[in-house]
Design a protein around this motif. Structure first.
Motif, PDB file in Angstrom:
ATOM      1  N   THR A 145       0.835  -1.203   0.000  1.00 11.75           N
ATOM      2  CA  THR A 145       0.000   0.000   0.000  1.00 11.75           C
ATOM      3  C   THR A 145       0.871   1.254   0.000  1.00 11.75           C
ATOM      4  O   THR A 145       0.602   2.210  -0.736  1.00 11.75           O
ATOM      5  CB  THR A 145      -0.923   0.006   1.238  1.00 11.75           C
ATOM      6  N   GLU A 165       0.917   4.170  -2.928  1.00 10.20           N
ATOM      7  CA  GLU A 165       0.658   5.573  -2.605  1.00 10.20           C
ATOM      8  C   GLU A 165       1.832   6.447  -3.011  1.00 10.20           C
ATOM      9  O   GLU A 165       1.652   7.548  -3.533  1.00 10.20           O
ATOM     10  CB  GLU A 165       0.383   5.728  -1.111  1.00 10.20           C
ATOM     11  N   GLU A 203       1.710   6.948  -6.765  1.00 12.00           N
ATOM     12  CA  GLU A 203       0.665   7.894  -7.148  1.00 12.00           C
ATOM     13  C   GLU A 203       1.089   9.327  -6.872  1.00 12.00           C
ATOM     14  O   GLU A 203       0.858  10.220  -7.694  1.00 12.00           O
ATOM     15  CB  GLU A 203      -0.630   7.579  -6.387  1.00 12.00           C
ATOM     16  N   LYS A 204       1.731   9.561  -5.727  1.00 12.04           N
ATOM     17  CA  LYS A 204       2.209  10.903  -5.405  1.00 12.04           C
ATOM     18  C   LYS A 204       3.280  11.345  -6.395  1.00 12.04           C
ATOM     19  O   LYS A 204       3.316  12.511  -6.813  1.00 12.04           O
ATOM     20  CB  LYS A 204       2.767  10.949  -3.986  1.00 12.04           C
TER      21      LYS A 204
END
Length: 69
Positions: A19, A23, A26-27
């Motif tokens: 996870t 994340e 994506e950032k």
């Protein structure tokens, strides 16, 4: 029974790590997208400044150089 708990803990750590990686990706993609937009805006302002200072001839030369790249 303790081995089952240990497997659950390991799976939970792996899931949390996965996870976190997603994340982070994506950032990073969002940051790259905003940087691309800022670069385009910077080029637009630079060309506008050149046109305001030196006239439209400079803009023509800049556009020709851009197409050659």
């Amino acid at each position: 029974m303790t081995s089952e708990l240990e497997e659950d803990v390991k799976q939970t750590k792996t899931e949390r790590f996965a996870t976190w990686l997603m994340e982070r990706q994506e950032k990073k993609e969002a940051k790259e997208t905003s940087l691309e937009a800022l670069m385009k805006f910077n080029i637009f302002l630079s060309i506008g400044t050149l046109v305001a200072v030196a006239g439209s001839t400079v803009a023509n030369y800049v556009m020709m150089a851009y197409t050659w790249l």
